[in-house]
Each structure stands twice: as C-alpha cells, then as structure tokens.
Design a protein around this motif. Structure first.
Motif, PDB file in Angstrom:
ATOM      1  N   ALA A  36      87.464 -63.254  57.146  1.00 15.71           N
ATOM      2  CA  ALA A  36      86.022 -63.156  57.287  1.00 15.71           C
ATOM      3  C   ALA A  36      85.327 -64.237  56.476  1.00 15.71           C
ATOM      4  O   ALA A  36      84.305 -64.742  56.881  1.00 15.71           O
ATOM      5  N   GLY A  37      85.845 -64.601  55.299  1.00 18.56           N
ATOM      6  CA  GLY A  37      85.202 -65.616  54.473  1.00 18.56           C
ATOM      7  C   GLY A  37      84.011 -65.021  53.734  1.00 18.56           C
ATOM      8  O   GLY A  37      84.144 -64.024  53.031  1.00 18.56           O
ATOM      9  N   VAL A  38      82.842 -65.645  53.898  1.00 16.05           N
ATOM     10  CA  VAL A  38      81.614 -65.170  53.267  1.00 16.05           C
ATOM     11  C   VAL A  38      80.737 -64.541  54.345  1.00 16.05           C
ATOM     12  O   VAL A  38      80.435 -65.197  55.351  1.00 16.05           O
ATOM     13  N   THR A  39      80.361 -63.289  54.134  1.00 16.67           N
ATOM     14  CA  THR A  39      79.569 -62.567  55.125  1.00 16.67           C
ATOM     15  C   THR A  39      78.216 -62.201  54.539  1.00 16.67           C
ATOM     16  O   THR A  39      78.144 -61.586  53.467  1.00 16.67           O
ATOM     17  N   GLN A  40      77.167 -62.590  55.241  1.00 17.00           N
ATOM     18  CA  GLN A  40      75.798 -62.270  54.825  1.00 17.00           C
ATOM     19  C   GLN A  40      75.158 -61.350  55.846  1.00 17.00           C
ATOM     20  O   GLN A  40      75.338 -61.511  57.056  1.00 17.00           O
ATOM     21  N   THR A  41      74.401 -60.398  55.347  1.00 16.52           N
ATOM     22  CA  THR A  41      73.579 -59.557  56.220  1.00 16.52           C
ATOM     23  C   THR A  41      72.228 -59.325  55.573  1.00 16.52           C
ATOM     24  O   THR A  41      72.125 -59.258  54.340  1.00 16.52           O
ATOM     25  N   PRO A  42      71.143 -59.223  56.367  1.00 16.77           N
ATOM     26  CA  PRO A  42      71.091 -59.424  57.815  1.00 16.77           C
ATOM     27  C   PRO A  42      71.034 -60.912  58.157  1.00 16.77           C
ATOM     28  O   PRO A  42      70.948 -61.748  57.269  1.00 16.77           O
ATOM     29  N   LYS A  43      71.047 -61.252  59.436  1.00 22.85           N
ATOM     30  CA  LYS A  43      70.908 -62.642  59.878  1.00 22.85           C
ATOM     31  C   LYS A  43      69.440 -63.037  59.980  1.00 22.85           C
ATOM     32  O   LYS A  43      69.089 -64.200  59.769  1.00 22.85           O
ATOM     33  N   PHE A  44      68.594 -62.103  60.311  1.00 17.98           N
ATOM     34  CA  PHE A  44      67.157 -62.345  60.440  1.00 17.98           C
ATOM     35  C   PHE A  44      66.408 -61.151  59.852  1.00 17.98           C
ATOM     36  O   PHE A  44      66.873 -60.028  59.928  1.00 17.98           O
TER      37      PHE A  44
END
Lengths: 116, 116
Positions: free
Chosen positions: A2-10
């Motif tokens: 997965a690496g680096v996961t950010q939430t939310p996108k918008f």
C-alpha cells in the motif's frame, strides 16, 4: 504494497470547522512528513516526525496540529479552518538509519481541501 | 540552513528533443542526497532519480540523467528523447545523509511543457 495512504482524497470545509487528515504507512519508516502545496507552487513543510512520540514544526505550522502515537500513523489536525488553508496536502514517509542509509520520501496521493 | 533553488519556473521542449532542468542548492554538509521528483497532473509525486553526494558518477535512469557538480552545488536533470508523458512539474530535493533531525527540502519546481 500500500505504501503511504491518505484519506480523504477530497474535502470541503466551512470556515471555522475542524477536521483530521489521516495518513498511514506500511513500510516501517521512522520519518513522516506533512506538506502543503498551494496552486502552481512547491511543497511547504507543515510538521514532521522522526519517530513515534516525537514531532517537530516545519516552516508553516500555524493552524495545524499533529500526533505520532504509532510508527504507522501521522494524522494532521486542522482547527478552525480558514480560507488560507485551501490547498493540497501531502503526507510522506522515509527511512533514516544512519549514514548512506537514508531513503527518499514516499508520498501519498494527496488530499485536496477547500475551505469556503 | 539548507536551500534548494530552481530558477526556471517553466520550460518547453519539442517532442523527441532534449531538455535540461536546473537546480542549485546550498549546504555546509559533505554527505547528502539529491532527488528529482516528477508531479504529473494526477498530483502523484514520483521519484525520477536519486544521487548520493559521495558518488562521483552521475546517476542515470533510462532517458533521465543528472549532471552533479558538487563543488558548484549544482544538480541538473537532463531528459532525452522527450515524450508527451514527460509533461509535469519537476521538483529538485535535498536531504542530508545523516542527521537525527533532518528534513527533505524541496525547490519551488519547474513546469515542463512538451510540444508535439
């Protein structure tokens, strides 16, 4: 991976609201960073962390808070959102293990935040 | 303090031609890393190439190569046989090789246009 996961996108926020941008990495990196990128501009460092329990201010920390309770997670908190915080936010991580062992930064896909 | 300067806000190149993006940096360290990142319209930050300061040989990755001049503190990126997919924002970045409290410093970026 997965690496680096950010939430939310918008996200759209109203002035004065608060929110938390989530960031998690599964690469066992000790360093994590939050950057903001204004339209057509470069990256400005907001906060960074060299390991769990340790955080430091970057060049534009005002209006933000962070915590690092685990190696994997590095959430960014916006309190009392303002239009000046409209930006794209990037979380990144890297490894620092001694001379000649430091890696490049690996980035999440970014969160586009609009404050109206 | 370390700084990274990209003096060309925008550049254009004809498809299949060669283009060179400039980057200079300022540091008192002798051991460090330099990076070029690509940011296409998708916003994703992609590592293009990495150079260790202790290595005299210039790094290459397929059509991408660097001209690393340590004494002049210069780190330019050459893109050969430019393709439409190379159109993006390119960021130069610096990181010290060994420091508990290091940060990754980014330049302001160069927007590259590819002309068909």
């Amino acid at each position: 991976n997965a690496g680096v996961t950010q939430t939310p996108k918008f996200r759209i926020l109203k002035i004065g609201q608060s929110m938390t941008l989530q960031c998690t990495q599964d690469m066992n990196h000790n360093y994590m960073y939050w950057y903001r990128q204004d339209p057509g501009m470069g990256l400005k460092l907001i906060y960074y962390s060299v390991g769990a329990g340790i955080t430091d201010k970057g060049e534009v920390p005002n209006g933000y808070n962070v915590s690092r309770s685990t190696t994997e997670d590095f959430p960014l908190r916006l309190e009392l959102a303002a239009p000046s915080q409209t930006s794209v936010y990037f979380c990144a991580s890297s490894y620092s293990g001694g001379q000649s062992m430091n890696t490049e930064a690996f980035f999440g896909q970014g969160t586009r935040l609009t404050v109206v | 303090a370390q700084t990274v300067t990209q003096s060309q806000p925008e550049m254009s190149v004809q498809e299949a031609e060669t283009v060179t993006l400039s980057c200079t940096y300022d540091t008192s360290e002798s051991d460090y890393y330099l990076f070029w990142y690509k940011q296409p319209p998708s916003r994703q930050m992609i590592l293009v190439i990495r150079q260790e300061a202790y290595k005299q040989q210039n790094a290459t990755e397929n059509r991408f190569s660097v001209n690393f001049q340590k004494a002049a503190k210069s780190f330019s990126l050459k893109i050969s046989d430019s393709q439409l997919g190379d159109a993006a924002m390119y960021f130069c970045a610096y990181r010290v090789a060994w420091d508990r409290d290091d940060k990754i410093i980014f330049g302001k970026g160069t927007r590259l246009h590819i002309l068909p």
